[in-house]
Write a protein that holds these residues in place. Structure first.
Motif, PDB file in Angstrom:
ATOM      1  N   LEU A 174      42.116 -20.122   2.159  1.00  0.00           N
ATOM      2  CA  LEU A 174      41.537 -20.907   3.249  1.00  0.00           C
ATOM      3  C   LEU A 174      40.090 -20.509   3.502  1.00  0.00           C
ATOM      4  O   LEU A 174      39.200 -21.366   3.649  1.00  0.00           O
ATOM      5  CB  LEU A 174      42.343 -20.730   4.534  1.00  0.00           C
ATOM      6  N   ARG A 175      39.844 -19.218   3.530  1.00  0.00           N
ATOM      7  CA  ARG A 175      38.484 -18.753   3.800  1.00  0.00           C
ATOM      8  C   ARG A 175      37.536 -19.100   2.648  1.00  0.00           C
ATOM      9  O   ARG A 175      36.383 -19.503   2.877  1.00  0.00           O
ATOM     10  CB  ARG A 175      38.476 -17.246   4.059  1.00  0.00           C
ATOM     11  N   THR A 176      38.011 -18.947   1.412  1.00  0.00           N
ATOM     12  CA  THR A 176      37.191 -19.332   0.262  1.00  0.00           C
ATOM     13  C   THR A 176      36.856 -20.814   0.324  1.00  0.00           C
ATOM     14  O   THR A 176      35.716 -21.225   0.091  1.00  0.00           O
ATOM     15  CB  THR A 176      37.929 -19.021  -1.050  1.00  0.00           C
ATOM     16  N   PHE A 177      37.852 -21.620   0.640  1.00  0.00           N
ATOM     17  CA  PHE A 177      37.642 -23.057   0.765  1.00  0.00           C
ATOM     18  C   PHE A 177      36.612 -23.359   1.846  1.00  0.00           C
ATOM     19  O   PHE A 177      35.654 -24.126   1.625  1.00  0.00           O
ATOM     20  CB  PHE A 177      38.963 -23.754   1.085  1.00  0.00           C
ATOM     21  N   ALA A 178      36.778 -22.770   3.014  1.00  0.00           N
ATOM     22  CA  ALA A 178      35.879 -23.050   4.131  1.00  0.00           C
ATOM     23  C   ALA A 178      34.447 -22.617   3.838  1.00  0.00           C
ATOM     24  O   ALA A 178      33.486 -23.234   4.316  1.00  0.00           O
ATOM     25  CB  ALA A 178      36.388 -22.354   5.391  1.00  0.00           C
ATOM     26  N   GLU A 179      34.302 -21.567   3.026  1.00  0.00           N
ATOM     27  CA  GLU A 179      32.966 -21.049   2.738  1.00  0.00           C
ATOM     28  C   GLU A 179      32.219 -21.910   1.729  1.00  0.00           C
ATOM     29  O   GLU A 179      30.998 -22.094   1.839  1.00  0.00           O
ATOM     30  CB  GLU A 179      33.070 -19.615   2.222  1.00  0.00           C
ATOM     31  N   TYR A 180      32.924 -22.477   0.761  1.00  0.00           N
ATOM     32  CA  TYR A 180      32.238 -23.153  -0.342  1.00  0.00           C
ATOM     33  C   TYR A 180      32.492 -24.662  -0.431  1.00  0.00           C
ATOM     34  O   TYR A 180      31.877 -25.341  -1.248  1.00  0.00           O
ATOM     35  CB  TYR A 180      32.637 -22.503  -1.669  1.00  0.00           C
ATOM     36  N   ALA A 181      33.359 -25.200   0.377  1.00  0.00           N
ATOM     37  CA  ALA A 181      33.665 -26.625   0.309  1.00  0.00           C
ATOM     38  C   ALA A 181      32.490 -27.467   0.778  1.00  0.00           C
ATOM     39  O   ALA A 181      31.682 -27.042   1.615  1.00  0.00           O
ATOM     40  CB  ALA A 181      34.901 -26.938   1.164  1.00  0.00           C
ATOM     41  N   THR A 182      32.409 -28.670   0.251  1.00  0.00           N
ATOM     42  CA  THR A 182      31.402 -29.622   0.705  1.00  0.00           C
ATOM     43  C   THR A 182      31.814 -30.164   2.071  1.00  0.00           C
ATOM     44  O   THR A 182      32.964 -29.999   2.518  1.00  0.00           O
ATOM     45  CB  THR A 182      31.282 -30.802  -0.275  1.00  0.00           C
ATOM     46  N   ALA A 183      30.880 -30.821   2.736  1.00  0.00           N
ATOM     47  CA  ALA A 183      31.182 -31.407   4.037  1.00  0.00           C
ATOM     48  C   ALA A 183      32.329 -32.408   3.926  1.00  0.00           C
ATOM     49  O   ALA A 183      33.205 -32.482   4.801  1.00  0.00           O
ATOM     50  CB  ALA A 183      29.931 -32.083   4.607  1.00  0.00           C
ATOM     51  N   GLU A 184      32.347 -33.167   2.842  1.00  0.00           N
ATOM     52  CA  GLU A 184      33.401 -34.152   2.641  1.00  0.00           C
ATOM     53  C   GLU A 184      34.746 -33.478   2.418  1.00  0.00           C
ATOM     54  O   GLU A 184      35.779 -33.935   2.941  1.00  0.00           O
ATOM     55  CB  GLU A 184      33.061 -35.049   1.438  1.00  0.00           C
ATOM     56  N   LYS A 239      35.644 -30.493   3.474  1.00  0.00           N
ATOM     57  CA  LYS A 239      36.066 -29.907   4.750  1.00  0.00           C
ATOM     58  C   LYS A 239      36.652 -30.971   5.669  1.00  0.00           C
ATOM     59  O   LYS A 239      37.702 -30.759   6.299  1.00  0.00           O
ATOM     60  CB  LYS A 239      34.886 -29.219   5.426  1.00  0.00           C
ATOM     61  N   ALA A 240      35.983 -32.102   5.775  1.00  0.00           N
ATOM     62  CA  ALA A 240      36.450 -33.175   6.651  1.00  0.00           C
ATOM     63  C   ALA A 240      37.830 -33.674   6.225  1.00  0.00           C
ATOM     64  O   ALA A 240      38.653 -34.070   7.062  1.00  0.00           O
ATOM     65  CB  ALA A 240      35.443 -34.323   6.656  1.00  0.00           C
ATOM     66  N   ARG A 241      38.089 -33.634   4.943  1.00  0.00           N
ATOM     67  CA  ARG A 241      39.351 -34.146   4.409  1.00  0.00           C
ATOM     68  C   ARG A 241      40.514 -33.202   4.644  1.00  0.00           C
ATOM     69  O   ARG A 241      41.631 -33.654   4.957  1.00  0.00           O
ATOM     70  CB  ARG A 241      39.186 -34.424   2.918  1.00  0.00           C
ATOM     71  N   TRP A 242      40.289 -31.896   4.501  1.00  0.00           N
ATOM     72  CA  TRP A 242      41.416 -30.961   4.511  1.00  0.00           C
ATOM     73  C   TRP A 242      41.437 -29.932   5.646  1.00  0.00           C
ATOM     74  O   TRP A 242      42.519 -29.507   6.062  1.00  0.00           O
ATOM     75  CB  TRP A 242      41.485 -30.226   3.174  1.00  0.00           C
ATOM     76  N   LEU A 243      40.286 -29.517   6.146  1.00  0.00           N
ATOM     77  CA  LEU A 243      40.286 -28.437   7.136  1.00  0.00           C
ATOM     78  C   LEU A 243      41.045 -28.776   8.422  1.00  0.00           C
ATOM     79  O   LEU A 243      41.762 -27.910   8.951  1.00  0.00           O
ATOM     80  CB  LEU A 243      38.856 -28.009   7.476  1.00  0.00           C
ATOM     81  N   PRO A 244      40.899 -29.962   8.984  1.00  0.00           N
ATOM     82  CA  PRO A 244      41.612 -30.230  10.243  1.00  0.00           C
ATOM     83  C   PRO A 244      43.111 -29.971  10.156  1.00  0.00           C
ATOM     84  O   PRO A 244      43.695 -29.330  11.041  1.00  0.00           O
ATOM     85  CB  PRO A 244      41.303 -31.714  10.509  1.00  0.00           C
ATOM     86  N   GLY A 245      43.753 -30.445   9.093  1.00  0.00           N
ATOM     87  CA  GLY A 245      45.186 -30.221   8.939  1.00  0.00           C
ATOM     88  C   GLY A 245      45.537 -28.762   8.728  1.00  0.00           C
ATOM     89  O   GLY A 245      46.533 -28.264   9.253  1.00  0.00           O
ATOM     90  N   LEU A 246      44.693 -28.055   7.955  1.00  0.00           N
ATOM     91  CA  LEU A 246      44.948 -26.641   7.691  1.00  0.00           C
ATOM     92  C   LEU A 246      44.832 -25.805   8.961  1.00  0.00           C
ATOM     93  O   LEU A 246      45.630 -24.893   9.197  1.00  0.00           O
ATOM     94  CB  LEU A 246      43.968 -26.124   6.632  1.00  0.00           C
ATOM     95  N   LEU A 247      43.846 -26.104   9.786  1.00  0.00           N
ATOM     96  CA  LEU A 247      43.625 -25.318  10.999  1.00  0.00           C
ATOM     97  C   LEU A 247      44.546 -25.735  12.141  1.00  0.00           C
ATOM     98  O   LEU A 247      44.653 -25.013  13.138  1.00  0.00           O
ATOM     99  CB  LEU A 247      42.157 -25.430  11.440  1.00  0.00           C
ATOM    100  N   ARG A 275      49.369 -27.962  10.272  1.00  0.00           N
ATOM    101  CA  ARG A 275      50.130 -29.060   9.685  1.00  0.00           C
ATOM    102  C   ARG A 275      50.112 -29.022   8.161  1.00  0.00           C
ATOM    103  O   ARG A 275      50.954 -29.634   7.509  1.00  0.00           O
ATOM    104  CB  ARG A 275      49.568 -30.408  10.139  1.00  0.00           C
ATOM    105  N   LYS A 276      49.128 -28.338   7.586  1.00  0.00           N
ATOM    106  CA  LYS A 276      48.968 -28.246   6.144  1.00  0.00           C
ATOM    107  C   LYS A 276      48.857 -26.781   5.734  1.00  0.00           C
ATOM    108  O   LYS A 276      48.536 -25.913   6.549  1.00  0.00           O
ATOM    109  CB  LYS A 276      47.715 -29.012   5.690  1.00  0.00           C
ATOM    110  N   LEU A 277      49.073 -26.531   4.448  1.00  0.00           N
ATOM    111  CA  LEU A 277      49.041 -25.163   3.927  1.00  0.00           C
ATOM    112  C   LEU A 277      48.365 -25.164   2.567  1.00  0.00           C
ATOM    113  O   LEU A 277      48.621 -26.049   1.745  1.00  0.00           O
ATOM    114  CB  LEU A 277      50.468 -24.626   3.810  1.00  0.00           C
ATOM    115  N   ILE A 278      47.494 -24.187   2.339  1.00  0.00           N
ATOM    116  CA  ILE A 278      46.782 -24.062   1.069  1.00  0.00           C
ATOM    117  C   ILE A 278      47.267 -22.818   0.331  1.00  0.00           C
ATOM    118  O   ILE A 278      47.521 -21.775   0.956  1.00  0.00           O
ATOM    119  CB  ILE A 278      45.251 -24.014   1.292  1.00  0.00           C
ATOM    120  N   ALA A 279      47.436 -22.928  -0.976  1.00  0.00           N
ATOM    121  CA  ALA A 279      47.860 -21.804  -1.813  1.00  0.00           C
ATOM    122  C   ALA A 279      46.837 -21.578  -2.916  1.00  0.00           C
ATOM    123  O   ALA A 279      46.096 -22.493  -3.296  1.00  0.00           O
ATOM    124  CB  ALA A 279      49.234 -22.069  -2.414  1.00  0.00           C
TER     125      ALA A 279
END
Length: 383
Positions: free
Chosen positions: A95-105, A107-115, A118-122
């Motif tokens: 999650l932290r790696t994703f949040a640090e390097y993801a594009t704005a698009e 982040k908008a697509r996946w971060l809300p559900g993860l935080l 409702r969603k989980l990243i592996a």
């Protein structure tokens, strides 16, 4: 060197502890022995603001510090070990790696559900031929127009049975410079999952198979040359691992301490036997020492991110102290400690796994020795 919490951090720790006792204490033993991901707890923790603690508010996080995230893991883990895994997943790791390097698009697509829980990243990192030697990974990604096509296999992925999104290390080309990462959603054509298997801890994982798996090129997180950025995230990842090791070791130790103060044999409390007193003293020193090293790692002198050396030292100390505490707790409590009627045996199984995951204790010792001796030692066979 910072060795104590600030007043604000102490207040935060007290509030998290109170929350955990009120909402998570009941059912802690049941959750520990249930391999399913507790989505209800994930939602509860998200509503309490315990996911994305150290992420910027602009990304939907809480804007707190790494120390705040460590505090949350330890306070939750001291009450409900399984729930601490969710705090870890919502603050460290992929999650932290994703949040640090993801594009704005992205982040908008996946971060809300993860935080929101409702969603989980592996993380898809290890492979049959690439464990600690991760740069030997063979899963490939080749560009095909507006898509990337993935082929390969991943194993040992935490939360792989339940995750909605996978951050996958891939090879775009030869050498370390050819390694990067992509984002793959569950259900993507060409991605299949093996039958779930269990670790000693009871956690489930499933092998991931990529067979001509086509993803949009917009799902590339870090292209060729991204490996060093990705692996640097392990410095922070190890803080969460260390925090859980200490939390569960301390939980087991506290449970055993209370037990030997009450349990009587041969006409007196077990706590009056000197042999057991020495065990208690040795474990207390190990736990306190490791906690100081973890606090040091979270607070580097320059105020920046934790260094590879400090996190290696902290994780090694925490892994060994946490496992030692849980192991001795089982011994102090005898059959009851070994029984699944208590969380102590679960703490033993969990802390043992963290001596392997996130950098084995042997790999950590190699890294520490290189820093101390001021030179690199290749572990690869001569060719």
């Amino acid at each position: 060197m910072v060795t104590e919490l600030t007043e604000a951090q102490r207040d935060f720790a007290a509030s998290v502890q109170a929350f955990a006792r009120k909402h998570l204490a009941d059912g802690a033993l049941r959750r520990a022995h249930d391999p399913a991901f507790p989505w209800d707890v994930a939602k509860l923790l998200a509503d309490q603001g315990l996911l994305g603690i150290a992420l910027p508010e602009a990304d939907g996080g809480q804007g707190g510090s790494l120390m705040d995230a460590v505090i949350a893991i330890q306070e939750i883990g001291a009450v409900c070990p399984k729930s601490a895994d969710i705090v870890q997943a919502g603050n460290f790791g992929p999650l932290r790696t994703f949040a640090e390097y993801a594009t704005a698009e992205q982040k908008a697509r996946w971060l809300p559900g993860l935080l929101a829980g409702r969603k989980l990243i592996a993380l898809g990192m290890s492979e049959p031929q690439a464990g600690s030697a991760v740069t030997e990974l063979r899963t490939t990604a080749r560009q095909d127009g507006d898509f990337c096509v993935l082929d390969g296999t991943k194993i040992w992925s935490t939360h792989s049975v339940d995750a909605d999104l996978f951050l996958v290390y891939v090879r775009f080309g030869p050498g370390v410079g050819g390694i990067g990462s992509v984002l793959v959603e569950r259900g993507t054509s060409g991605l299949s999952h093996g039958e779930p298997s269990e670790y000693l801890s009871g956690e489930r994982w499933a092998q991931l198979y990529f067979d001509g798996c086509r993803i949009p090129k917009d799902n590339v997180l870090l292209g060729p040359g991204g490996f060093k950025k990705q692996i640097s995230g392990f410095n922070v990842e190890r803080l969460g691992n260390a925090a859980r090791s200490l939390a569960l070791g301390r939980l087991a130790f506290t449970t055993a301490k209370e037990y030997i103060l009450q349990r009587e044999q041969f006409g007196r409390p077990l706590a009056e036997f000197q042999g057991l007193q020495w065990k208690v003293a040795e474990v207390a020193v190990a736990l306190e020492s490791a906690q100081l090293l973890l606090t040091r790692a979270v607070h580097p002198p320059d105020g920046g991110l934790p260094t590879a050396y400090d996190t290696a030292v902290a994780k090694l100390a925490a892994n060994e102290a946490g496992f030692r505490a849980a192991n001795e707790a089982v011994q102090l409590m005898g059959a009851f400690g070994y029984s699944k009627e208590s969380l102590v045996e679960y703490c033993l199984r969990r802390t043992r796994g963290w001596m392997i995951a996130g950098g084995s204790v042997e790999v950590l010792k190699n890294r520490i020795a290189e820093e101390v001796l001021g030179r690199k030692f290749s572990q690869r066979a001569a060719r």
